[in-house]
Write a protein that holds these residues in place. Structure first.
Motif, PDB file in Angstrom:
ATOM      1  N   ALA A   1       1.807   6.746  -6.894  1.00  0.00           N
ATOM      2  CA  ALA A   1       0.830   7.809  -7.189  1.00  0.00           C
ATOM      3  C   ALA A   1       1.468   9.185  -7.029  1.00  0.00           C
ATOM      4  O   ALA A   1       1.219  10.094  -7.834  1.00  0.00           O
ATOM      5  N   SER A   2       2.303   9.332  -6.008  1.00  0.00           N
ATOM      6  CA  SER A   2       2.987  10.624  -5.805  1.00  0.00           C
ATOM      7  C   SER A   2       3.903  10.936  -6.976  1.00  0.00           C
ATOM      8  O   SER A   2       3.955  12.078  -7.461  1.00  0.00           O
TER       9      SER A   2
ATOM     10  N   LEU B   1       8.029   7.729   1.100  1.00  0.00           N
ATOM     11  CA  LEU B   1       7.210   6.517   1.032  1.00  0.00           C
ATOM     12  C   LEU B   1       8.022   5.322   0.543  1.00  0.00           C
ATOM     13  O   LEU B   1       7.835   4.194   1.027  1.00  0.00           O
TER      14      LEU B   1
ATOM     15  N   ALA C   1       0.835  -1.205   0.000  1.00  0.00           N
ATOM     16  CA  ALA C   1       0.000   0.000   0.000  1.00  0.00           C
ATOM     17  C   ALA C   1       0.870   1.256   0.000  1.00  0.00           C
ATOM     18  O   ALA C   1       0.574   2.235  -0.711  1.00  0.00           O
ATOM     19  N   VAL C   2       1.948   1.238   0.763  1.00  0.00           N
ATOM     20  CA  VAL C   2       2.865   2.381   0.814  1.00  0.00           C
ATOM     21  C   VAL C   2       3.540   2.581  -0.541  1.00  0.00           C
ATOM     22  O   VAL C   2       3.695   3.717  -1.013  1.00  0.00           O
TER      23      VAL C   2
ATOM     24  N   THR D   1       2.329   1.747  -3.427  1.00  0.00           N
ATOM     25  CA  THR D   1       1.305   2.270  -4.332  1.00  0.00           C
ATOM     26  C   THR D   1       1.136   3.778  -4.143  1.00  0.00           C
ATOM     27  O   THR D   1       1.013   4.529  -5.123  1.00  0.00           O
ATOM     28  N   ALA D   2       1.157   4.215  -2.893  1.00  0.00           N
ATOM     29  CA  ALA D   2       1.075   5.651  -2.615  1.00  0.00           C
ATOM     30  C   ALA D   2       2.288   6.389  -3.181  1.00  0.00           C
ATOM     31  O   ALA D   2       2.173   7.506  -3.705  1.00  0.00           O
TER      32      ALA D   2
END
Length: 201
Positions: A44-45, A62, A37-38, A40-41
């Motif tokens: 996205a950033s 991240l 999940a991290v 993926t974040a």
């Protein structure tokens, strides 16, 4: 060039986090899912980032957190004696997806999708050769020019720098050049691991 040789140092540094995770009852599989999940974040950033902007710095933080969590899941599994083949499979599958989303995010932010494709395939082949050696009866291969720990460290450092500069070369931003690096070194590392495995068979 590999940070894997310093794993003992990382184990000692992360011991307090392991103790905390065990005390809270957090499972290794839960940590693996959180690590993805991290990542993926982070991807996205990177996708929304422009050179010289803070989303690159957020992505760098991240990615660092993803690297810490990637170490932590195995450490917790060993501490709690819950290591399993299923957990190892989940960890490796999520690590590969994490690699993909981070690199795709970098490519999306720069618009360099062809170079990004070359980088993704290089990274995936590096990981594949590492585990395929084990599948044919050898030890799992972690060495080579750039391992996963090295890759995360390089991404973190370069993207943190990219948050504060628009510098580049030959029409590519720092992140575009980073993708070129992974495209070249990723495939070279894969070939290096293939050579090692063939020599050992």
């Amino acid at each position: 060039m590999t940070l894997d040789q310093y794993r003992d140092v990382a184990d000692r540094a992360l011991a307090p986090l392991v103790n905390a995770a065990v005390s809270l009852g957090i499972t290794p599989n839960g940590i693996s899912v959180l690590a993805f999940a991290v990542a993926t974040a982070a991807g996205a950033s990177y996708w929304v980032a422009d050179p010289g902007t803070l989303p690159y710095l957020l992505g760098a933080v991240l990615v660092f957190c993803n690297g810490v969590l990637d170490l932590l899941d195995g450490m917790v599994a060993r501490r709690t004696d819950t290591a399993s083949a299923a957990g190892d499979l989940l960890d490796h599958v999520l690590d590969r997806y994490a690699d993909i989303v981070v690199l795709v995010g970098l490519a999306g932010g720069t618009g360099e999708f062809a170079i990004g494709l070359a980088a993704v395939t290089g990274v995936l082949m590096t990981s594949y050769l590492g585990t395929q050696a084990q599948a044919v009866g050898l030890d799992r291969v972690y060495g080579g020019l750039v391992g996963r720990a090295d890759r995360l460290a390089i991404i973190g450092v370069v993207t943190a720098v990219a948050a504060f500069t628009t510098a580049g070369y030959a029409g590519l931003s720092l992140v575009g050049l980073l993708l070129v690096f992974f495209a070249v070194v990723g495939h070279l590392t894969a070939l290096q691991r293939f050579y090692y495995a063939m020599r050992a068979l």
